[in-house]
Design a protein around this motif. Sequence first.
Motif, PDB file in Angstrom:
ATOM      1  N   LYS A   1       0.834  -1.207   0.000  1.00 48.18           N
ATOM      2  CA  LYS A   1       0.000   0.000   0.000  1.00 48.18           C
ATOM      3  C   LYS A   1       0.869   1.256   0.000  1.00 48.18           C
ATOM      4  O   LYS A   1       0.630   2.196  -0.776  1.00 48.18           O
ATOM      5  CB  LYS A   1      -0.913  -0.022   1.225  1.00 48.18           C
ATOM      6  N   GLN A   2       1.898   1.284   0.853  1.00 53.15           N
ATOM      7  CA  GLN A   2       2.801   2.433   0.900  1.00 53.15           C
ATOM      8  C   GLN A   2       3.609   2.556  -0.394  1.00 53.15           C
ATOM      9  O   GLN A   2       3.889   3.666  -0.862  1.00 53.15           O
ATOM     10  CB  GLN A   2       3.756   2.286   2.097  1.00 53.15           C
ATOM     11  N   PHE A   3       3.974   1.429  -0.959  1.00 53.62           N
ATOM     12  CA  PHE A   3       4.722   1.414  -2.229  1.00 53.62           C
ATOM     13  C   PHE A   3       3.941   2.131  -3.323  1.00 53.62           C
ATOM     14  O   PHE A   3       4.464   2.986  -4.035  1.00 53.62           O
ATOM     15  CB  PHE A   3       4.985  -0.047  -2.608  1.00 53.62           C
ATOM     16  N   ARG A   4       2.679   1.792  -3.451  1.00 52.50           N
ATOM     17  CA  ARG A   4       1.840   2.439  -4.475  1.00 52.50           C
ATOM     18  C   ARG A   4       1.607   3.906  -4.166  1.00 52.50           C
ATOM     19  O   ARG A   4       1.591   4.745  -5.082  1.00 52.50           O
ATOM     20  CB  ARG A   4       0.509   1.697  -4.581  1.00 52.50           C
ATOM     21  N   THR A   5       1.446   4.247  -2.889  1.00 50.86           N
ATOM     22  CA  THR A   5       1.241   5.648  -2.508  1.00 50.86           C
ATOM     23  C   THR A   5       2.462   6.491  -2.851  1.00 50.86           C
ATOM     24  O   THR A   5       2.339   7.612  -3.382  1.00 50.86           O
ATOM     25  CB  THR A   5       0.938   5.744  -0.997  1.00 50.86           C
ATOM     26  N   GLN A   6       3.651   5.962  -2.560  1.00 49.32           N
ATOM     27  CA  GLN A   6       4.872   6.713  -2.851  1.00 49.32           C
ATOM     28  C   GLN A   6       5.099   6.853  -4.352  1.00 49.32           C
ATOM     29  O   GLN A   6       5.539   7.919  -4.828  1.00 49.32           O
ATOM     30  CB  GLN A   6       6.060   6.012  -2.202  1.00 49.32           C
ATOM     31  N   LEU A   7       4.792   5.807  -5.107  1.00 48.00           N
ATOM     32  CA  LEU A   7       4.939   5.905  -6.563  1.00 48.00           C
ATOM     33  C   LEU A   7       3.960   6.924  -7.138  1.00 48.00           C
ATOM     34  O   LEU A   7       4.298   7.684  -8.068  1.00 48.00           O
ATOM     35  CB  LEU A   7       4.711   4.544  -7.204  1.00 48.00           C
ATOM     36  N   ARG A   8       2.757   6.940  -6.614  1.00 47.36           N
ATOM     37  CA  ARG A   8       1.745   7.918  -7.076  1.00 47.36           C
ATOM     38  C   ARG A   8       2.247   9.336  -6.843  1.00 47.36           C
ATOM     39  O   ARG A   8       2.174  10.196  -7.735  1.00 47.36           O
ATOM     40  CB  ARG A   8       0.442   7.672  -6.330  1.00 47.36           C
ATOM     41  N   LYS A   9       2.762   9.589  -5.630  1.00 42.75           N
ATOM     42  CA  LYS A   9       3.248  10.941  -5.309  1.00 42.75           C
ATOM     43  C   LYS A   9       4.449  11.310  -6.180  1.00 42.75           C
ATOM     44  O   LYS A   9       4.553  12.436  -6.680  1.00 42.75           O
ATOM     45  CB  LYS A   9       3.636  10.990  -3.830  1.00 42.75           C
ATOM     46  N   LYS A  10       5.353  10.348  -6.326  1.00 42.87           N
ATOM     47  CA  LYS A  10       6.538  10.620  -7.148  1.00 42.87           C
ATOM     48  C   LYS A  10       6.144  10.931  -8.588  1.00 42.87           C
ATOM     49  O   LYS A  10       6.677  11.874  -9.206  1.00 42.87           O
ATOM     50  CB  LYS A  10       7.469   9.409  -7.103  1.00 42.87           C
ATOM     51  N   PHE A  11       5.216  10.165  -9.122  1.00 42.38           N
ATOM     52  CA  PHE A  11       4.761  10.368 -10.505  1.00 42.38           C
ATOM     53  C   PHE A  11       4.148  11.761 -10.677  1.00 42.38           C
ATOM     54  O   PHE A  11       4.474  12.490 -11.629  1.00 42.38           O
ATOM     55  CB  PHE A  11       3.749   9.281 -10.856  1.00 42.38           C
ATOM     56  N   ILE A  12       3.300  12.150  -9.764  1.00 42.43           N
ATOM     57  CA  ILE A  12       2.629  13.452  -9.853  1.00 42.43           C
ATOM     58  C   ILE A  12       3.626  14.590  -9.679  1.00 42.43           C
ATOM     59  O   ILE A  12       3.590  15.592 -10.411  1.00 42.43           O
ATOM     60  CB  ILE A  12       1.504  13.545  -8.792  1.00 42.43           C
ATOM     61  N   ASP A  13       4.535  14.433  -8.706  1.00 42.99           N
ATOM     62  CA  ASP A  13       5.521  15.490  -8.470  1.00 42.99           C
ATOM     63  C   ASP A  13       6.421  15.699  -9.678  1.00 42.99           C
ATOM     64  O   ASP A  13       6.749  16.840 -10.041  1.00 42.99           O
ATOM     65  CB  ASP A  13       6.373  15.135  -7.243  1.00 42.99           C
ATOM     66  N   ILE A  14       6.855  14.617 -10.310  1.00 41.72           N
ATOM     67  CA  ILE A  14       7.732  14.733 -11.479  1.00 41.72           C
ATOM     68  C   ILE A  14       7.011  15.459 -12.611  1.00 41.72           C
ATOM     69  O   ILE A  14       7.573  16.374 -13.250  1.00 41.72           O
ATOM     70  CB  ILE A  14       8.213  13.348 -11.925  1.00 41.72           C
ATOM     71  N   LEU A  15       5.789  15.075 -12.887  1.00 43.25           N
ATOM     72  CA  LEU A  15       5.034  15.730 -13.956  1.00 43.25           C
ATOM     73  C   LEU A  15       4.801  17.209 -13.656  1.00 43.25           C
ATOM     74  O   LEU A  15       4.933  18.072 -14.542  1.00 43.25           O
ATOM     75  CB  LEU A  15       3.693  15.025 -14.156  1.00 43.25           C
ATOM     76  N   GLU A  16       4.479  17.502 -12.407  1.00 45.95           N
ATOM     77  CA  GLU A  16       4.211  18.896 -12.049  1.00 45.95           C
ATOM     78  C   GLU A  16       5.466  19.749 -12.178  1.00 45.95           C
ATOM     79  O   GLU A  16       5.414  20.888 -12.647  1.00 45.95           O
ATOM     80  CB  GLU A  16       3.674  18.945 -10.621  1.00 45.95           C
ATOM     81  N   ASN A  17       6.615  19.201 -11.758  1.00 42.46           N
ATOM     82  CA  ASN A  17       7.837  19.967 -11.823  1.00 42.46           C
ATOM     83  C   ASN A  17       8.385  20.122 -13.228  1.00 42.46           C
ATOM     84  O   ASN A  17       8.974  21.140 -13.564  1.00 42.46           O
ATOM     85  CB  ASN A  17       8.900  19.291 -10.938  1.00 42.46           C
ATOM     86  N   ARG A  18       8.196  19.094 -14.046  1.00 45.20           N
ATOM     87  CA  ARG A  18       8.766  19.133 -15.385  1.00 45.20           C
ATOM     88  C   ARG A  18       7.847  19.725 -16.435  1.00 45.20           C
ATOM     89  O   ARG A  18       8.303  20.309 -17.427  1.00 45.20           O
ATOM     90  CB  ARG A  18       9.190  17.726 -15.807  1.00 45.20           C
ATOM     91  N   PHE A  19       6.556  19.583 -16.267  1.00 48.09           N
ATOM     92  CA  PHE A  19       5.604  20.065 -17.262  1.00 48.09           C
ATOM     93  C   PHE A  19       5.137  21.476 -16.993  1.00 48.09           C
ATOM     94  O   PHE A  19       4.759  22.207 -17.911  1.00 48.09           O
ATOM     95  CB  PHE A  19       4.390  19.136 -17.314  1.00 48.09           C
ATOM     96  N   PHE A  20       5.130  21.857 -15.715  1.00 51.83           N
ATOM     97  CA  PHE A  20       4.521  23.164 -15.406  1.00 51.83           C
ATOM     98  C   PHE A  20       5.522  24.018 -14.630  1.00 51.83           C
ATOM     99  O   PHE A  20       5.870  23.760 -13.527  1.00 51.83           O
ATOM    100  CB  PHE A  20       3.235  22.960 -14.566  1.00 51.83           C
TER     101      PHE A  20
END
Length: 425
Positions: free
Chosen positions: A406-425
């Motif tokens: 459960k924590q593994f998926r939560t951390q991957l979700r956050k990492k995925f969103i943070d990367i997109l937000e930082n690189r795209f916007f």
Amino acid sequence: MRLRWRRAAGCLVFLYCLFSIYAAYVVFVRGPGAHRAAAARERRRGSSVPWQTEEEQKELQHLQQDDEWNPWEEDEKMENAVQHRAQLQGFQKQMLRNPPRKKVVQIWGKAAIGLYLWQHILGGPLTPSDVTAHWREGRLKAGNLYFRFYTGPAVIPGHISLDTENLVLVLNGREEGKIKFATQWLHYVQTLHQMDKLKHTAVVLLGSEECDNGWIEPYLRKHGGFIDLIFLVYDSPWVNEVDVYQWPLGVATPYLCNFLGTVYKGSSRETLLDMLKQERFSAMCLISVREQWLPQETSDSLRKYQDALLQSDLTLCPVGINTECYRIYEACACGSVPVVEDVMTPGQCGNSSVLQNAPLRLLKLMGAPFIFVKDWRELPAILEKEKAMSLQEKNQRRRIVIEWFKQFRTQLRKKFIDILENRFF
């Protein structure tokens, strides 16, 4: 002149005799207690006694707590202590002759649902932990009752030490063959009742899925038999909450491990299969292999696969074309611990300039609670260790795997969103 001296001498002798008589009276008649008590009273009134010695002052301080000194007090205390000790010894002897009876209940588990009763419902320990042991037993105090549980192939009529008049018999009556076996046990227990070795018997019964349990009815006490209570699986119309109670089906007996997959010629999966085919492991692990991979799973094969993951403590994950496979994550979702072959497969995969420790770098970086092996010849030692683990330890480990995933998926979700937000916007 001579007469005066005689009178004076006579007075002195008289006074000396009078003083001697008084001293003798004080010492032998009044006793030291009167002097001490008087001195203590004088001390409490604040008067001073000029002739007191230091030792007498200490004695007087002690007497402040006890005005009257009883010369027989020590003898009385000793006599009371002797009487008390004699009474205590008499009580102890009476307790040994008539000890309080413990409320002991033996449970004979001759069906798999007996383990559910003992381990899941009562929470009792079981030794040895090896599920293949021929004799397993446990003891537990629950409330005011003392339970003793026995199960295994070696638990047969006449080979159990019966030290109580209360018995719970766990039987399987789901099909004809099981009913025949259960009836043999009932006849044995009936004999114990006829010999006055048992007074009360309850039965936990895995009944017919169609609730056709008429075969056991003659054994119920209300029909002239000896069974006081029956705990019956499935929604039987017999359930009356008086002498027939409904009982849950419980959980299936878990497998030690599972492997469902394709075995390729010349692969490490052949070594894995050889390890699993050893006599002491073949009955404990769910094995279903095929020689050719099928692209489409049927609903039936998918259900069997999911059941295998849910019912297994370990899921064996050999390498395929790549080390990583769906099986690892499917096992995590079910709480089954992946046993992963930590071997690099041929091809272009490997360490990067940023991340090392291939294969499965991401899982290792995230602290996956897996078992990693370099060679499947390590498997027997792992399975032997699993056999020694208690149910409580395995349940705790299953919770850890599920929580980690459960924590593994939560951390991957956050990492995925943070990367997109930082690189795209």
